[in-house]
Design a protein around this motif. Structure first.
Motif, PDB file in Angstrom:
ATOM      1  N   THR A  73       0.803  -1.233   0.000  1.00  0.00           N
ATOM      2  CA  THR A  73       0.000   0.000   0.000  1.00  0.00           C
ATOM      3  C   THR A  73       0.832   1.278   0.000  1.00  0.00           C
ATOM      4  O   THR A  73       0.346   2.316  -0.430  1.00  0.00           O
ATOM      5  N   HIS A  74       2.086   1.221   0.480  1.00  0.00           N
ATOM      6  CA  HIS A  74       3.008   2.363   0.407  1.00  0.00           C
ATOM      7  C   HIS A  74       4.370   1.915   0.922  1.00  0.00           C
ATOM      8  O   HIS A  74       4.500   0.819   1.454  1.00  0.00           O
ATOM      9  N   TYR A  75       5.372   2.791   0.780  1.00  0.00           N
ATOM     10  CA  TYR A  75       6.756   2.339   0.983  1.00  0.00           C
ATOM     11  C   TYR A  75       7.201   2.187   2.447  1.00  0.00           C
ATOM     12  O   TYR A  75       8.298   1.695   2.715  1.00  0.00           O
ATOM     13  N   HIS A  76       6.388   2.596   3.411  1.00  0.00           N
ATOM     14  CA  HIS A  76       6.840   2.572   4.815  1.00  0.00           C
ATOM     15  C   HIS A  76       7.232   1.161   5.271  1.00  0.00           C
ATOM     16  O   HIS A  76       6.643   0.178   4.852  1.00  0.00           O
ATOM     17  N   LEU A  77       8.217   1.127   6.164  1.00  0.00           N
ATOM     18  CA  LEU A  77       8.845  -0.123   6.593  1.00  0.00           C
ATOM     19  C   LEU A  77       7.840  -1.201   7.003  1.00  0.00           C
ATOM     20  O   LEU A  77       8.019  -2.374   6.675  1.00  0.00           O
ATOM     21  N   ASP A  78       6.808  -0.813   7.734  1.00  0.00           N
ATOM     22  CA  ASP A  78       5.892  -1.811   8.293  1.00  0.00           C
ATOM     23  C   ASP A  78       4.929  -2.387   7.240  1.00  0.00           C
ATOM     24  O   ASP A  78       4.127  -3.272   7.554  1.00  0.00           O
ATOM     25  N   HIS A  79       5.009  -1.896   6.013  1.00  0.00           N
ATOM     26  CA  HIS A  79       4.144  -2.397   4.944  1.00  0.00           C
ATOM     27  C   HIS A  79       4.953  -3.063   3.826  1.00  0.00           C
ATOM     28  O   HIS A  79       4.413  -3.837   3.057  1.00  0.00           O
ATOM     29  N   TYR A  80       6.245  -2.768   3.783  1.00  0.00           N
ATOM     30  CA  TYR A  80       7.050  -3.133   2.611  1.00  0.00           C
ATOM     31  C   TYR A  80       8.298  -3.967   2.923  1.00  0.00           C
ATOM     32  O   TYR A  80       8.744  -4.756   2.093  1.00  0.00           O
ATOM     33  N   ALA A 156      -0.743  11.446  -0.518  1.00  0.00           N
ATOM     34  CA  ALA A 156      -1.583  11.654   0.667  1.00  0.00           C
ATOM     35  C   ALA A 156      -0.725  11.346   1.900  1.00  0.00           C
ATOM     36  O   ALA A 156       0.035  12.209   2.354  1.00  0.00           O
ATOM     37  N   HIS A 157      -0.796  10.098   2.412  1.00  0.00           N
ATOM     38  CA  HIS A 157       0.058   9.687   3.535  1.00  0.00           C
ATOM     39  C   HIS A 157       1.537   9.689   3.087  1.00  0.00           C
ATOM     40  O   HIS A 157       2.429  10.048   3.862  1.00  0.00           O
ATOM     41  N   THR A 158       1.774   9.268   1.845  1.00  0.00           N
ATOM     42  CA  THR A 158       3.105   9.315   1.220  1.00  0.00           C
ATOM     43  C   THR A 158       2.895   9.660  -0.258  1.00  0.00           C
ATOM     44  O   THR A 158       1.802  10.029  -0.654  1.00  0.00           O
ATOM     45  N   GLY A 175      -4.565   0.723   3.542  1.00  0.00           N
ATOM     46  CA  GLY A 175      -3.216   1.088   3.998  1.00  0.00           C
ATOM     47  C   GLY A 175      -3.297   2.056   5.169  1.00  0.00           C
ATOM     48  O   GLY A 175      -4.124   1.882   6.077  1.00  0.00           O
ATOM     49  N   ASP A 176      -2.481   3.102   5.137  1.00  0.00           N
ATOM     50  CA  ASP A 176      -2.472   4.071   6.240  1.00  0.00           C
ATOM     51  C   ASP A 176      -3.240   5.349   5.917  1.00  0.00           C
ATOM     52  O   ASP A 176      -2.957   6.409   6.467  1.00  0.00           O
ATOM     53  N   LEU A 177      -4.229   5.236   5.032  1.00  0.00           N
ATOM     54  CA  LEU A 177      -4.991   6.432   4.656  1.00  0.00           C
ATOM     55  C   LEU A 177      -6.187   6.672   5.565  1.00  0.00           C
ATOM     56  O   LEU A 177      -6.728   7.771   5.610  1.00  0.00           O
TER      57      LEU A 177
HETATM   58 ZN   LIG Z   1       2.629   4.327   6.773  1.00  0.00          ZN
END
Ligand SMILES: [Zn+2]
Length: 285
Positions: A73-80, A156-158, A175-177
């Motif tokens: 859903t986006h590049y942040h560590l906890d998702h990728y 948005a978030h990223t 994701g984190d939206l």
């Molecule tokens: Zn995030």
């Protein structure tokens, strides 16, 4: 880690609320999996190869089927950061086009280095993974009996936000939206709070029964309003005080004791959010 059934053929593992630590091993976010007749579709990888391995083995134990897709859903560590384990399973890795650009430009290498410096050993086995399919606006695919629609919702978030929508089931993996009763993180250097509000308005018009987000229990559409209210509250208050030439420190202080201070992650994210919006407002027209 425990595999929880959310809905017919939809499962989640649920991370705890907080920053990565030795105790939580980086298990600070949710990940989801949809079972189809031809295999699994996974949404988000979790934070580390170790966590991903555990997640994958839970899925295989439930239904011993291949993992066909991993959508990030986006590049942040906890998702990728766990994606390399899904690559080993030969899953097709789907991300926003901008994530591939960050990968190729070396931005993600720097990001990973910084994360290792901040949190140490937890991330020592992370290998950055190149996406196989990238999304610019929209990408849909079918697996077994199910249709998956991946939509860009960025910036948005990223600058890499995508969501997954199941039209028949009316489920949105956001994701984190979207958050409820938890402070959103707007402090990413690529975040765009103004467009985030547009994105939330777009979501409100969608036919959704359940929102499955990165850091909450399954949500209904009222979560969109919660997120919208926090972001617009900050934008309006900061903008008003800036117009009155109130200094940054005073603005920050004024925004400490509000209805929002009772929610989880307030201490970690709120001041970062104020700082980002304070600076961004100068460049918006
Ligand atoms: Zn995030």
């Amino acid at each position: 880690m425990e595999l929880i059934k959310v809905k017919e053929n939809i499962f989640m593992v649920k991370g705890i609320s907080g920053l990565p630590s030795k105790e939580n091993k980086g298990f600070i976010s949710n990940a989801y999996a949809v079972k189809t007749k031809e295999g699994w579709v996974v949404i988000d990888s979790l934070s580390t190869p170790e966590l991903s391995k555990e997640f994958i083995s839970l899925l295989k134990k439930k239904y011993n089927q291949p993992i066909k897709y991993l959508v990030i859903t986006h590049y942040h560590l906890d998702h990728y950061f766990g994606a390399s384990e899904f690559k080993k399973e030969k899953a097709v890795i789907v991300t926003h086009e901008n994530l591939k650009n960050l990968y190729e430009e070396g931005y993600l290498d720097t990001y990973l280095e910084n994360i290792k410096k901040l949190f140490g050993d937890i991330f020592k086995n992370v290998k950055l993974t190149k996406p196989d399919v990238t999304v610019k606006d929209r990408y849909s695919f079918k697996l077994g009996e199910k249709n998956f629609v991946v939509l860009s919702m960025t910036p948005a978030h990223t600058n890499t936000d995508i969501v997954v929508y199941l039209p028949k089931e009316k489920v949105l993996f956001a994701g984190d939206l979207v958050y409820k009763n938890r402070i959103p993180f707007i402090g990413d250097s690529f975040s765009n709070s103004k467009n985030w509000l547009n994105v939330l308005e777009k979501m409100k018009k969608m036919d959704i029964d359940v929102i499955l987000a990165g850091h909450n229990e399954p949500l209904d559409k009222s979560a969109i309003d919660f997120t919208y209210r926090y972001i617009s509250f900050l934008r309006e208050e900061i903008s008003k005080m800036k117009d009155e030439d109130i200094e940054y420190d005073k603005i920050k202080e004024t925004l400490q004791n509000t209805e929002w201070s009772k929610y989880p992650m307030f201490k970690v994210f709120h001041n970062k959010n104020i700082y980002k919006i304070y600076n961004d407002l100068d460049f918006e027209f």
